[in-house]
Write an enzyme that holds these catalytic residues in place. Structure first.
Site, PDB file in Angstrom:
ATOM      1  N   ASP A  76       0.733  -1.289  -0.048  1.00 42.46           N
ATOM      2  CA  ASP A  76      -0.098   0.026  -0.049  1.00 42.46           C
ATOM      3  C   ASP A  76       0.750   1.300  -0.002  1.00 42.46           C
ATOM      4  OD1 ASP A  76      -3.223   0.528   1.612  1.00 42.46           O
ATOM      5  OD2 ASP A  76      -2.161   1.654   0.277  1.00 42.46           O
ATOM      6  N   TRP A  77       0.193   2.333  -0.123  1.00 39.75           N
ATOM      7  CA  TRP A  77       1.053   3.556  -0.357  1.00 39.75           C
ATOM      8  C   TRP A  77       2.254   3.887   0.737  1.00 39.75           C
ATOM      9  CZ3 TRP A  77      -0.366   7.984  -3.557  1.00 39.75           C
ATOM     10  CH2 TRP A  77       0.371   9.016  -3.561  1.00 39.75           C
TER      11      TRP A  77
END
Ligand code: GLC
Length: 743
Positions: free
Chosen positions: A280-281
């Site tokens: 994820d980011w």
């Protein structure tokens, strides 16, 4: 005929295998030419720095980096022309490896569909698949190859803002919806027209964050993980999901991004998943903040060992994987495996054969105002609306809803009556022509009644301030009307990522406005828009009808009008429990009985001394126009054997005067187990259409497969014994028969 079918099947599977062999050979030959830096670049994803969906890592001249083959994929870049420009730069790199373009297309692209949680309330799997297919058609026409969807996180906590993005609290329903959305996005398969890569997220158990606080820790038994939170991911994988995304949360003390149990043991081991996993980011670098990695080099090391293939936005892989390989800390084969997975996707998407296949401005324009897409959005939006209350009026003994389209003075009051972009909810795209395209409630009702009913309007108040100066006008308008329709809700940005709320009321002075309007004595319909279950008990008490309209997207006003005036008989059923207060959370239907269940004893029972034990509205609940009655379920045997199929039949009768979709739900309860079992588990449902006066028999088939669960040794088993079989219109409105299932 059979011979033809056999030859056809062999040809298809031969071609498919041949294609895979060809891709595998092309990937291997490309990897053989790549430098360490070029390999690490393929695992390096950056966001468009001008439209970030998280904290940006400074990137420098990314256009030059693309030309030098230093970036493998990009996020938050849209547009046929824009993606063509960047792809042309990639074609100037030494190996001419095309970029992948990814985007969070969570519930529509150009046509915004209802929030995923709202769509889940439709229980219409085919409609949800069509919704995802349309999103893929529109997004791929604008250069997008990779959808960061579906989000399949089970959640039992409406304080968590991201419940809007999933399918609610139930594993069975969530699994079916996960598969439907993957099929919708990928269509006929990667490489076919308008097929985009799905990305199943967030792996795993992100929805169980302690306190409903986004990004918070998750701690649970592996048994609970496998029984409740993992099945939707497995269903998505079985549906062919091309990619997975791991999650921000730590799970039992290990961040998901560095969690080998999740990514190596379960995903690639037990499930034999061959696709790629993206972080994820910046979640790779965030393992430092977690206290799981000592620095970015360590974070990169732990992430690649645990099975994270692509690094979204943290730049850890690009900077440190070559170092780790040169230092012998990471075998180059591990790096090659990850590179092989992303190159394989690029080949499967056809991007090596034609890097510009999704960069057609003509195709983009063709899809840009597709009327059929708007019609589909309106259709599923109407199906997503849940009617929670619909009392009869004392003078007419008729239910408040549906409204008459003529001869009434209708007062439309509230801060959302003329709202436009609010209706899109979180994870949606704001287009320049939204003020024209999005149908407000006011416009939808106006279009429905034309000039046959008189519409009155007052805003009454704002969504989220203390200004009550609009109340007087609202009351004045209400007094002139035959009926009041009030539209209230959260702000659009109150649910979604990083939007956890500790109090789930209507913000501002909306509750007070509702009270003032109720005091007029006029029939009052309250409609609530939100991205999560709110605490709506007061609103229910103050009104004769209560309608939950979530955030319904571009066609919101038309869909709501379709329900208000009976063009669509409300068919939504709650995918999440509605608690009476925040204090009841977490509250879900499939809980264990405990040794002192609430209500068994007037004194000693689990629950609160200051609150009833039940939710305000239960999982699976929703009303329609007209009454439906269910018979007691009838079973083919009260003592089925292990290898038998149990048939369950129920008769459903309908007395309304317009066609109605009814979601007949079947739950089981395993009365005794080697581990305690939930008091109810949704195992089947069927959506049937009932015509006025019609009666239908609905049949279900159960086998021991439907009885399985994870025992204490993590074996997926069924155990003989007594089972309650329950059928009804909601989890708390069932009739039951008990069977004794033997070996
Ligand atoms: C966000 C979200 C994830 C999304 C990604 C890219 O932080 O957690 O769901 O796909 O970053 O926007």
């Amino acid at each position: 005929m059979r011979l033809f079918a056999f030859i056809f099947f062999c040809t298809i599977s031969f071609y498919g295998n041949t294609q895979q062999v060809s891709i595998s050979r092309r990937v291997d030959s490309l990897i053989a030419k790549m430098t360490l830096d070029e390999k690490a670049a393929q695992l390096h994803q950056i966001s468009n720095p001008f439209s970030a969906t998280g904290p940006i890592t400074p990137v420098g001249d990314y256009l030059q980096q693309i030309k030098e083959g230093k970036i493998g994929s990009m996020l938050n870049i849209v547009g046929a022309e824009r993606t063509r420009q960047l792809q042309e730069l990639a074609m100037q790199s030494r190996l001419k490896i095309p970029l992948l373009f990814a985007q969070d297309v969570i519930h529509g692209f150009r046509t915004t569909f209802p929030l995923p949680l709202a769509e889940a309330a439709s229980w219409d799997l085919a409609a949800m698949e069509r919704s995802a297919r349309i999103a893929a058609i529109e997004a791929s026409a604008s250069g997008i190859h990779w959808m960061f969807a579906p989000m399949v996180d089970i959640s039992r906590d409406p304080r968590w803002g991201r419940v809007m993005e999933g399918a609610g609290e139930d594993t069975y329903l969530g699994s079916l919806i996960a598969a439907a959305r993957v099929k919708g996005f990928q269509g006929a398969g990667l490489g076919t027209p308008a097929s985009v890569m799905a990305c199943v997220k967030h792996f795993a158990a992100y929805g169980a964050a302690v306190g409903g606080r986004d990004y918070n820790s998750v701690d649970m038994s592996e048994r609970q993980l496998r029984e409740t939170y993992l099945p939707p991911f497995k269903a998505a994988l079985d549906a062919g999901a091309a990619t997975f995304m791991n999650s921000f949360n730590d799970l039992n003390g290990v961040p998901a991004t560095g969690n080998a149990l999740l990514q190596r043991t379960i995903l690639r081991g037990e499930w034999a998943y061959k696709g790629l996993v993206i972080s994820d980011w910046s979640s790779i670098a965030e393992m430092i903040t977690h206290g799981y990695a000592s620095d970015t080099l360590d974070a990169a090391h732990k992430a690649i060992l645990a099975g994270s293939d692509v690094d979204m936005e943290s730049h850890a892989y690009y900077r440190y994987l070559p170092v780790l390989v040169r230092e012998g800390k990471v075998p180059e084969k591990l790096l090659d495996d990850a590179v092989r997975r992303i190159l394989t996707k690029k080949f499967e998407m056809g991007l090596f054969d034609n890097p510009f296949k999704y960069c057609s401005v003509a195709e983009e324009n063709k899809q840009w105002n597709n009327k059929a897409h708007l019609a589909e959005a309106r259709n599923i939006a109407a199906k997503s609306i849940v009617l929670l209350k619909n009392d009869s009026l004392p003078d007419t003994q008729k239910a408040v809803l549906p409204l008459k389209v003529s001869g009434q003075k209708i007062a439309l009051i509230g801060p959302l009556v003329k709202a436009k972009s609010e209706n899109l909810g979180f994870w949606s795209f704001d287009w320049p022509d939204d003020s024209i395209r999005i149908v407000s409630l006011w416009e939808g009702v106006k279009a429905a009644v034309k000039d046959t009913a008189q519409l009155l309007y007052a805003k009454g108040c704002n969504l989220n301030d203390a200004d009550t100066t609009g109340f007087a006008e609202a009351v004045h308008v209400a007094m002139q009307a035959d009926i009041i329709v009030l539209s209230a809700g959260e702000l659009r940005g109150m649910s979604g990522e990083a939007k956890s709320r500790s109090v789930l009321n209507l913000p501002g002075v909306q509750e007070q406005l509702i009270k003032r309007l109720a005091a007029t004595g006029k029939p009052l319909v309250v409609m609530i828009s939100a991205g999560r279950p709110l605490i709506v008990g007061n609103n229910a008490a103050q009104s004769q009808a209560l309608v939950y309209t979530w955030w319904l997207g571009t066609e919101a006003g038309n869909a709501i009008a379709d329900v208000l005036f009976g063009k669509h008989n409300p068919s939504g059923r709650l995918p999440m429990t509605f608690p009476r207060t925040e204090g009841q959370i977490p509250l879900y239907y499939n809980h264990y009985n405990t040794g002192r269940p609430a209500g068994n004893d007037p004194y000693y029972g689990t629950g609160y001394i200051d609150l009833p034990k039940s939710p305000l509205y239960a999982f699976g609940y929703g009303l329609g126009y007209g009454a439906v009655t269910y018979s007691k379920p009838v079973v083919s045997s009260v003592a089925p054997k292990g290898n038998e199929t149990l048939e369950v039949k129920v008769s459903v009768a309908y007395d309304g005067n317009s066609p109605r979709t009814e979601t007949v739900q079947l739950y089981i309860r395993d009365k005794t187990g080697s581990v305690v079992r939930p008091v109810k588990e949704l195992k089947k449902f069927q959506q049937i259409t009932l015509l006025p006066g019609e009666q239908k028999v609905v049949g279900f088939k159960l086998t021991t497969e439907d009885l399985k669960f994870y025992n204490n040794d993590l074996q997926y088993v069924w155990e003989p014994g007594a089972f309650d079989i329950m059928v009804g219109p909601a989890s708390d409105k069932v009739q039951m028969v008990t069977v004794n299932w033997g070996r």
